[in-house]
Scaffold this motif. Sequence first.
Motif, PDB file in Angstrom:
ATOM      1  N   UNK A   1       0.798  -1.229   0.000  1.00 12.11           N
ATOM      2  CA  UNK A   1       0.000   0.000   0.000  1.00 12.11           C
ATOM      3  C   UNK A   1       0.829   1.277   0.000  1.00 12.11           C
ATOM      4  N   UNK A   2       2.074   1.204   0.430  1.00 12.25           N
ATOM      5  CA  UNK A   2       2.931   2.384   0.440  1.00 12.25           C
ATOM      6  C   UNK A   2       3.328   2.847  -0.946  1.00 12.25           C
ATOM      7  N   UNK A   3       3.025   2.050  -1.991  1.00 13.15           N
ATOM      8  CA  UNK A   3       3.392   2.429  -3.351  1.00 13.15           C
ATOM      9  C   UNK A   3       2.725   3.734  -3.771  1.00 13.15           C
ATOM     10  N   UNK A   4       1.479   3.930  -3.374  1.00 15.68           N
ATOM     11  CA  UNK A   4       0.748   5.133  -3.774  1.00 15.68           C
ATOM     12  C   UNK A   4       1.434   6.382  -3.240  1.00 15.68           C
ATOM     13  N   UNK A   5       1.838   6.344  -1.971  1.00 18.65           N
ATOM     14  CA  UNK A   5       2.515   7.492  -1.374  1.00 18.65           C
ATOM     15  C   UNK A   5       3.842   7.772  -2.075  1.00 18.65           C
ATOM     16  N   UNK A   6       4.571   6.699  -2.428  1.00 19.18           N
ATOM     17  CA  UNK A   6       5.847   6.878  -3.123  1.00 19.18           C
ATOM     18  C   UNK A   6       5.623   7.490  -4.509  1.00 19.18           C
TER      19      UNK A   6
ATOM     20  N   UNK B   1       1.825   2.558 -11.854  1.00 17.12           N
ATOM     21  CA  UNK B   1       0.391   2.514 -11.528  1.00 17.12           C
ATOM     22  C   UNK B   1      -0.320   1.421 -12.341  1.00 17.12           C
ATOM     23  N   UNK B   2       0.062   1.304 -13.604  1.00 25.59           N
ATOM     24  CA  UNK B   2      -0.512   0.239 -14.410  1.00 25.59           C
ATOM     25  C   UNK B   2      -0.168  -1.129 -13.851  1.00 25.59           C
TER      26      UNK B   2
ATOM     27  N   UNK C   1      -3.167  -2.904 -17.989  1.00 24.64           N
ATOM     28  CA  UNK C   1      -2.391  -2.973 -19.220  1.00 24.64           C
ATOM     29  C   UNK C   1      -2.732  -1.812 -20.142  1.00 24.64           C
ATOM     30  N   UNK C   2      -4.013  -1.491 -20.253  1.00 19.38           N
ATOM     31  CA  UNK C   2      -4.404  -0.360 -21.084  1.00 19.38           C
ATOM     32  C   UNK C   2      -3.851   0.948 -20.558  1.00 19.38           C
ATOM     33  N   UNK C   3      -3.867   1.121 -19.243  1.00 16.67           N
ATOM     34  CA  UNK C   3      -3.335   2.332 -18.607  1.00 16.67           C
ATOM     35  C   UNK C   3      -1.852   2.476 -18.928  1.00 16.67           C
ATOM     36  N   UNK C   4      -1.106   1.365 -18.797  1.00 13.75           N
ATOM     37  CA  UNK C   4       0.339   1.410 -19.033  1.00 13.75           C
ATOM     38  C   UNK C   4       0.647   1.699 -20.501  1.00 13.75           C
ATOM     39  N   UNK C   5      -0.072   1.064 -21.399  1.00 16.27           N
ATOM     40  CA  UNK C   5       0.183   1.280 -22.825  1.00 16.27           C
ATOM     41  C   UNK C   5      -0.121   2.710 -23.243  1.00 16.27           C
ATOM     42  N   UNK C   6      -1.211   3.257 -22.744  1.00 14.58           N
ATOM     43  CA  UNK C   6      -1.551   4.644 -23.086  1.00 14.58           C
ATOM     44  C   UNK C   6      -0.499   5.606 -22.546  1.00 14.58           C
ATOM     45  N   UNK C   7       0.014   5.313 -21.352  1.00 17.16           N
ATOM     46  CA  UNK C   7       1.040   6.175 -20.758  1.00 17.16           C
ATOM     47  C   UNK C   7       2.297   6.193 -21.624  1.00 17.16           C
ATOM     48  N   UNK C   8       2.724   5.018 -22.102  1.00 13.39           N
ATOM     49  CA  UNK C   8       3.931   4.962 -22.915  1.00 13.39           C
ATOM     50  C   UNK C   8       3.688   5.599 -24.281  1.00 13.39           C
TER      51      UNK C   8
ATOM     52  N   UNK D   1       6.726  -6.156 -18.262  1.00 10.81           N
ATOM     53  CA  UNK D   1       6.367  -6.720 -16.967  1.00 10.81           C
ATOM     54  C   UNK D   1       4.870  -6.572 -16.700  1.00 10.81           C
ATOM     55  N   UNK D   2       4.313  -5.406 -17.043  1.00 10.37           N
ATOM     56  CA  UNK D   2       2.867  -5.224 -16.886  1.00 10.37           C
ATOM     57  C   UNK D   2       2.120  -6.230 -17.746  1.00 10.37           C
ATOM     58  N   UNK D   3       2.616  -6.458 -18.965  1.00 11.85           N
ATOM     59  CA  UNK D   3       1.975  -7.445 -19.853  1.00 11.85           C
ATOM     60  C   UNK D   3       2.032  -8.842 -19.269  1.00 11.85           C
ATOM     61  N   UNK D   4       3.169  -9.202 -18.657  1.00 11.89           N
ATOM     62  CA  UNK D   4       3.283 -10.538 -18.047  1.00 11.89           C
ATOM     63  C   UNK D   4       2.323 -10.692 -16.879  1.00 11.89           C
ATOM     64  N   UNK D   5       2.268  -9.657 -16.024  1.00  9.41           N
ATOM     65  CA  UNK D   5       1.381  -9.726 -14.864  1.00  9.41           C
ATOM     66  C   UNK D   5      -0.080  -9.773 -15.304  1.00  9.41           C
TER      67      UNK D   5
END
Length: 360
Positions: A284-289, A312-313, A326-333, A351-355
Amino acid sequence: MDHVGARLRVARTDAAVTLTQMAARTNYSKSHLCNVELGKRPATPDLVLAYERVLGDSVNRRGALALAAAVVVPTAVAELIQHGFAAAIAPRRHVDDWMAQAEAYGQDYMSLGAAELQGRLAADLVVLQQELDSPHLWGVAARLMTVHGKTLPSNDGGRGAIRSYEMAAIAADRAGDLDTRVWVRGRAALALAYEGAHLPVAARLAGQAVGLSERPSLGRLNALTAQAHVAAFRGDTVASLSKLDDARRVFDTVGSAEQISDFAVPQWRFHTFESMLLSRLGHPGAVAAQEAADRARPVTLPRFATHIELHRGLMMASAGDAAGGLGYARRALDRLPPERHSLSLRLMLNEVERVAGAAT
């Protein structure tokens, strides 16, 4: 249409490989490959070789692809040779000039894409090889070889990058400067571990860095952060968070005031390393970072804003929203211009695609 790009397109279509498939198998985005094939962007030697590795025996190597490689690769080699000879007949640069050049590369790495930086950096390394006659210059070479390794594509299995890192470590040892020896190993380890690549090599280099000196330094900070990432990939959350705490304590002592340099770790950058780790762990600390990195990061570094968006993706995909993450990550890139893409970003998207694939 650029004739090299056209030949690459012919080779790809003859092999029945789509642009989407080609992008997934190389370190280049679909839009970048499309622009190259249309002649809107130049075909670099690395890109030509990436096509050759992907298409393999499914194309006639004496045909379109070989012609493209024959045009691109000799030109790049000729430029390096000419650059080296021009330097050999010119007065040698003073060590202070080389140190200033290294600092400039440290800054350029933060804002330029890997493809844009790689050729220029390789050319300067060709020149520097001829002038390695003092420990100080070996130290400069060690730092530049580390940066160079981070610009190399991974379509050779990462072997080129690892060779650069190993040579950088040898150069650092010849420099005889403890801080440089620790920094080179720590930075190379973190580059690999942050990308989730070649973890045994990352663990070995990080262990060497930590073992060389217990004194707080940026090299030790990088190495401890690398060890935290390696532990996360091994599924040892307790050890991972413990190493991250160790890294935080070192950062509190040696964190950089310099904001834009690969040789520095300011607050925003440490939060970026932290964000990737905690996103991987589903902590959960990821959001703050992520929010802390966004607040502190200079607005002139959009590539690192994309890092956080990919984190975030990854979090979304890890939480079960595979399609959304995955859509969020692809749009960001896709929002980042292709020339600003880096190896780290492409590997993060992988990595996002694998997950996401594992969650469906």
